[in-house]
Design a protein around this motif. Structure first.
Motif, PDB file in Angstrom:
ATOM      1  N   ARG A 184       0.841  -1.191   0.000  1.00 49.95           N
ATOM      2  CA  ARG A 184       0.000   0.000   0.000  1.00 49.95           C
ATOM      3  C   ARG A 184       0.877   1.242   0.000  1.00 49.95           C
ATOM      4  N   PRO A 185       0.393   2.352  -0.573  1.00 48.17           N
ATOM      5  CA  PRO A 185       1.170   3.597  -0.551  1.00 48.17           C
ATOM      6  C   PRO A 185       1.499   4.012   0.888  1.00 48.17           C
ATOM      7  N   ILE A 186       2.643   4.658   1.046  1.00 54.52           N
ATOM      8  CA  ILE A 186       3.113   5.081   2.361  1.00 54.52           C
ATOM      9  C   ILE A 186       2.724   6.537   2.589  1.00 54.52           C
ATOM     10  N   ALA A 187       2.079   6.789   3.696  1.00 54.61           N
ATOM     11  CA  ALA A 187       1.620   8.151   3.999  1.00 54.61           C
ATOM     12  C   ALA A 187       2.790   9.019   4.455  1.00 54.61           C
ATOM     13  N   LEU A 188       2.796  10.257   3.990  1.00 54.03           N
ATOM     14  CA  LEU A 188       3.792  11.243   4.405  1.00 54.03           C
ATOM     15  C   LEU A 188       3.243  12.054   5.572  1.00 54.03           C
ATOM     16  N   ILE A 189       4.074  12.238   6.582  1.00 54.46           N
ATOM     17  CA  ILE A 189       3.683  12.975   7.791  1.00 54.46           C
ATOM     18  C   ILE A 189       4.498  14.263   7.859  1.00 54.46           C
ATOM     19  N   GLU A 190       3.812  15.377   8.097  1.00 51.99           N
ATOM     20  CA  GLU A 190       4.476  16.676   8.208  1.00 51.99           C
ATOM     21  C   GLU A 190       3.876  17.459   9.368  1.00 51.99           C
ATOM     22  N   PRO A 191       4.625  18.443   9.888  1.00 58.12           N
ATOM     23  CA  PRO A 191       4.028  19.344  10.870  1.00 58.12           C
ATOM     24  C   PRO A 191       2.869  20.106  10.201  1.00 58.12           C
ATOM     25  N   ARG A 192       1.840  20.340  10.960  1.00 57.51           N
ATOM     26  CA  ARG A 192       0.733  21.144  10.430  1.00 57.51           C
ATOM     27  C   ARG A 192       1.078  22.612  10.667  1.00 57.51           C
ATOM     28  N   PRO A 193       1.294  23.394   9.602  1.00 62.04           N
ATOM     29  CA  PRO A 193       1.794  24.761   9.794  1.00 62.04           C
ATOM     30  C   PRO A 193       0.966  25.601  10.751  1.00 62.04           C
ATOM     31  N   ASP A 194      -0.355  25.500  10.651  1.00 66.56           N
ATOM     32  CA  ASP A 194      -1.217  26.327  11.508  1.00 66.56           C
ATOM     33  C   ASP A 194      -1.571  25.635  12.820  1.00 66.56           C
ATOM     34  N   GLY A 195      -0.869  24.523  13.126  1.00 66.05           N
ATOM     35  CA  GLY A 195      -1.151  23.816  14.373  1.00 66.05           C
ATOM     36  C   GLY A 195      -0.686  24.582  15.600  1.00 66.05           C
ATOM     37  N   ALA A 196       0.346  25.383  15.443  1.00 66.42           N
ATOM     38  CA  ALA A 196       0.858  26.192  16.546  1.00 66.42           C
ATOM     39  C   ALA A 196       1.789  27.247  15.955  1.00 66.42           C
ATOM     40  N   TYR A 197       1.951  28.317  16.711  1.00 69.09           N
ATOM     41  CA  TYR A 197       2.830  29.408  16.294  1.00 69.09           C
ATOM     42  C   TYR A 197       3.751  29.771  17.456  1.00 69.09           C
ATOM     43  N   SER A 198       4.902  30.327  17.120  1.00 68.90           N
ATOM     44  CA  SER A 198       5.786  30.831  18.157  1.00 68.90           C
ATOM     45  C   SER A 198       6.397  32.142  17.684  1.00 68.90           C
ATOM     46  N   ILE A 199       6.785  32.947  18.650  1.00 71.21           N
ATOM     47  CA  ILE A 199       7.363  34.259  18.361  1.00 71.21           C
ATOM     48  C   ILE A 199       8.795  34.280  18.862  1.00 71.21           C
ATOM     49  N   GLY A 200       9.684  34.774  18.022  1.00 69.24           N
ATOM     50  CA  GLY A 200      11.077  34.948  18.406  1.00 69.24           C
ATOM     51  C   GLY A 200      11.457  36.410  18.278  1.00 69.24           C
ATOM     52  N   ALA A 201      12.131  36.941  19.291  1.00 68.73           N
ATOM     53  CA  ALA A 201      12.513  38.350  19.284  1.00 68.73           C
ATOM     54  C   ALA A 201      14.011  38.487  19.486  1.00 68.73           C
TER      55      ALA A 201
ATOM     56  N   VAL B 233      11.083  41.387  15.892  1.00 67.44           N
ATOM     57  CA  VAL B 233      10.180  40.361  16.420  1.00 67.44           C
ATOM     58  C   VAL B 233       9.534  39.638  15.237  1.00 67.44           C
ATOM     59  N   GLU B 234       9.597  38.302  15.256  1.00 68.19           N
ATOM     60  CA  GLU B 234       9.084  37.511  14.132  1.00 68.19           C
ATOM     61  C   GLU B 234       8.114  36.430  14.619  1.00 68.19           C
ATOM     62  N   LEU B 235       7.075  36.212  13.831  1.00 69.07           N
ATOM     63  CA  LEU B 235       6.095  35.158  14.073  1.00 69.07           C
ATOM     64  C   LEU B 235       6.390  34.002  13.131  1.00 69.07           C
ATOM     65  N   PHE B 236       6.460  32.781  13.696  1.00 67.27           N
ATOM     66  CA  PHE B 236       6.737  31.575  12.918  1.00 67.27           C
ATOM     67  C   PHE B 236       5.599  30.584  13.084  1.00 67.27           C
ATOM     68  N   ASP B 237       5.335  29.799  12.024  1.00 64.94           N
ATOM     69  CA  ASP B 237       4.360  28.717  12.173  1.00 64.94           C
ATOM     70  C   ASP B 237       5.086  27.465  12.664  1.00 64.94           C
ATOM     71  N   LEU B 238       4.383  26.340  12.730  1.00 63.72           N
ATOM     72  CA  LEU B 238       4.954  25.138  13.334  1.00 63.72           C
ATOM     73  C   LEU B 238       6.048  24.510  12.476  1.00 63.72           C
ATOM     74  N   THR B 239       6.128  24.880  11.200  1.00 60.87           N
ATOM     75  CA  THR B 239       7.229  24.411  10.364  1.00 60.87           C
ATOM     76  C   THR B 239       8.441  25.330  10.490  1.00 60.87           C
ATOM     77  N   MET B 240       8.350  26.321  11.365  1.00 58.10           N
ATOM     78  CA  MET B 240       9.381  27.346  11.568  1.00 58.10           C
ATOM     79  C   MET B 240       9.585  28.192  10.316  1.00 58.10           C
ATOM     80  N   THR B 241       8.507  28.346   9.557  1.00 57.19           N
ATOM     81  CA  THR B 241       8.496  29.266   8.427  1.00 57.19           C
ATOM     82  C   THR B 241       8.066  30.643   8.916  1.00 57.19           C
ATOM     83  N   PRO B 242       8.805  31.713   8.580  1.00 61.53           N
ATOM     84  CA  PRO B 242       8.403  33.056   9.015  1.00 61.53           C
ATOM     85  C   PRO B 242       7.048  33.432   8.432  1.00 61.53           C
ATOM     86  N   VAL B 243       6.184  33.982   9.278  1.00 59.98           N
ATOM     87  CA  VAL B 243       4.844  34.404   8.874  1.00 59.98           C
ATOM     88  C   VAL B 243       4.764  35.921   8.786  1.00 59.98           C
ATOM     89  N   ASP B 244       5.343  36.606   9.748  1.00 62.71           N
ATOM     90  CA  ASP B 244       5.253  38.071   9.803  1.00 62.71           C
ATOM     91  C   ASP B 244       6.369  38.572  10.715  1.00 62.71           C
TER      92      ASP B 244
END
Length: 404
Positions: A80-97, A106-117
Motif C-alpha cells: 500500500r502507498p506510504i503516507a507522508l507525515i508533516e508538521p501542520r503549519p497552523d497547528g501552533a505558532y511561536s514568536i522569536g525576538a 520580532v518575528e512570528l513563525f508557524d509550526l514548520t518554523m516558516t516566518p509568517v510576519d
C-alpha cells in the motif's frame, strides 16, 4: 545518559511510569517530525526506537492534537502507498525576538518554523531598558492585532537577550553589564497572556543552527555570534552548554591581549573590544576613517576601505581578524569542535569578505591536531538566526509537554 535537543533523556530508567514513557516518546516523535519536516511512520519508528504500532499510535495522538497531518503518499515498492507525515503549519505558532541595545526585531513563525510576519521597533540610537521594553510590547501587540485569529495557538514568545539570563525560582532576570543596564526582570519587560522565555542571543543562535542549520547533527560545535556584542554557543556531546547559572558563552569577554583596548564591560583586552561593531568603527574613526551610520553599511564601508588598501582600515581589520582568530583558536584547543559556525550581522560581513583568511588564521593559532579537525561555515539563516533560535524556546516547551 544521552538527551534529545530539548534536554529530555532519550532512554528512561527502570522507574519510568507508563505516563512518563508515553510523554517521552511523544516528545521524540514530535521533535522528529518538526526537524525532518517530512517523514513516514516507518522512519519515525526506526529513528525514535519505537515499534511500528507505538509510532502509529503516537502519530494519531499528534494528529488529534492538530500538530501533524498527512500530506500525501509515496509508492511503497509493492504494498500500500506510504503516507507522508508533516508538521501542520497552523497547528501552533511561536514568536522569536532579537533584542539589542538599539531596538527589537520580532518575528512570528508557524509550526514548520516558516516566518509568517515580522515587526521592528527602534534601531536608530541606543536605548535604555524602559525604551526597549516599550519597543518590544508595541511590536508584539502589532503582531497580535494582525494575527488575532491565530493568537490562541501562539505557544509563547522567546527573547534573545544582549546579556546573561538567569532563572531563579521561576523568575528570569537579564544581566547586561556591557550595556550598563541594571538587572532587568523579563516578566516586567514583557508582561503577556502567553508564556515568555528568554536566553542569551548567542545561545539562541546556536540553538537555531543546532536544530535546522549548520550545526545540525554535529555533537561538538562552536557557534559564534558577532554583532555589536560578541558571544558564543558551545555544543558538546550534542547539548548546548549553559553553565552553573546560564552564563556559559560569554566568550566576547575572554581576553586576547593583556591590558589591551577598553571594552564596554569595563575590562581590557576582550575579544569584543576588537571584533564588536562599535569597537571596530570607533578604532577606525580615531584613525581618521569616515563612514555613514554605525551598523551594516558602516562595517561594509570599513571592509571595502580595507580591501582597497586604506591604511587605517587595514590596521583595524587586521586587529579584528587577529583577535577573532585567537579567540576561536582558544575554543578549538579547549573544546575540539568538529565545526565552527560564524554568524551575527558582523560575522556575516566578515565571512562574506574573508572566510578563507579567517579559517587560515584560526588554524595557525590552534594546536596542530585540533586545528586540523574542524570546518568553518557561515550561519545558515543570516540575520534571522537569533530570532529563529528564540522562537524555538516556546516550541521546546510544546515538545516536552502537550498543551493543556
Amino acid at each position: 545518559m544521552t538527551t534529545d535537543l530539548t534536554g529530555r533523556p532519550r532512554n528512561g530508567g527502570d522507574q519510568a511510569t507508563v505516563t512518563t514513557l508515553r510523554l517521552r516518546n511523544r516528545s521524540a516523535v514530535l521533535q522528529h517530525v518538526i526537524l525532518n519536516r517530512r517523514t513516514t511512520r516507518a522512519d519515525i519508528a526506526r529513528d525514535c526506537g519505537l515499534s511500528p504500532a507505538s509510532a502509529a499510535n503516537l502519530v494519531s495522538d499528534l494528529v488529534a492534537e492538530g500538530l501533524v497531518h498527512e500530506t500525501g503518499t509515496v509508492a511503497s515498492g509493492g504494498g500500500r502507498p506510504i503516507a507522508l507525515i508533516e508538521p501542520r503549519p497552523d497547528g501552533a505558532y511561536s514568536i522569536g525576538a532579537d533584542i539589542g541595545e538599539r531596538g527589537v526585531a520580532v518575528e512570528l513563525f508557524d509550526l514548520t518554523m516558516t516566518p509568517v510576519d515580522q515587526e521592528f521597533r527602534g534601531g536608530h540610537a541606543e536605548e535604555d531598558p524602559v525604551a526597549i521594553g516599550r519597543d518590544l510590547r508595541e511590536a508584539v501587540a502589532a503582531l497580535q492585532q494582525r494575527h488575532a485569529e491565530e493568537w490562541p495557538r501562539v505557544l509563547g514568545v522567546g527573547l534573545a537577550m544582549p546579556g546573561i539570563v538567569e532563572t531563579d525560582d521561576g523568575v528570569q532576570t537579564l544581566y547586561a553589564q556591557s550595556l550598563g543596564w541594571p538587572p532587568v526582570v523579563i516578566d516586567e519587560l514583557l508582561p503577556l497572556d502567553v508564556p515568555v522565555f528568554a536566553d542569551n542571543g548567542g545561545k539562541t543562535q546556536a540553538k537555531a543552527e543546532q536544530w535546522f542549520g549548520a550545526a545540525r547533527g554535529i555533537d561538538h560545535a562552536v557557534v559564534a555570534l558577532l554583532g555589536r556584542g560578541v558571544g558564543v554557543g558551545l555544543i558538546q556531546e550534542g547539548r548546548l552548554q549553559a553553565g552553573s547559572h546560564s552564563s556559559a558563552g560569554e566568550w566576547g569577554h575572554t581576553k586576547v591581549q593583556r591590558g589591551g583596548r577598553l571594552c564596554r564591560c569595563g575590562g581590557r583586552g576582550c575579544i569584543e573590544a576588537y571584533v564588536g561593531a562599535q569597537a571596530m568603527l570607533d578604532a577606525w574613526a580615531q584613525a581618521g576613517g569616515a563612514f555613514e551610520g554605525t551598523g551594516w553599511r558602516a562595517v561594509g564601508q570599513l571592509l571595502d576601505a580595507s580591501a582597497a588598501g586604506d591604511t587605517a582600515a587595514v590596521a583595524v581589520v587586521d586587529d579584528a581578524i587577529e583577535a577573532l582568530a585567537y579567540g576561536l583558536a582558544n575554543l578549538v584547543n579547549l573544546t575540539n569542535p568538529a565545526r565552527i559556525v560564524v554568524g551575527g550581522w558582523v560575522g556575516i560581513r566578515l565571512m562574506d569578505a574573508m572566510a578563507a583568511r579567517i579559517e587560515t588564521a584560526v588554524r595557525a593559532s590552534s594546536l596542530e591536531r585540533p586545528g586540523s579537525q574542524f570546518e568553518l561555515l557561515p550561519s545558515t539563516f543570516g540575520g534571522d538566526t537569533v530570532a529563529v533560535g528564540a522562537a524555538i524556546l516556546p516550541l521546546e516547551e510544546l515538545i516536552r509537554e502537550p498543551r493543556r
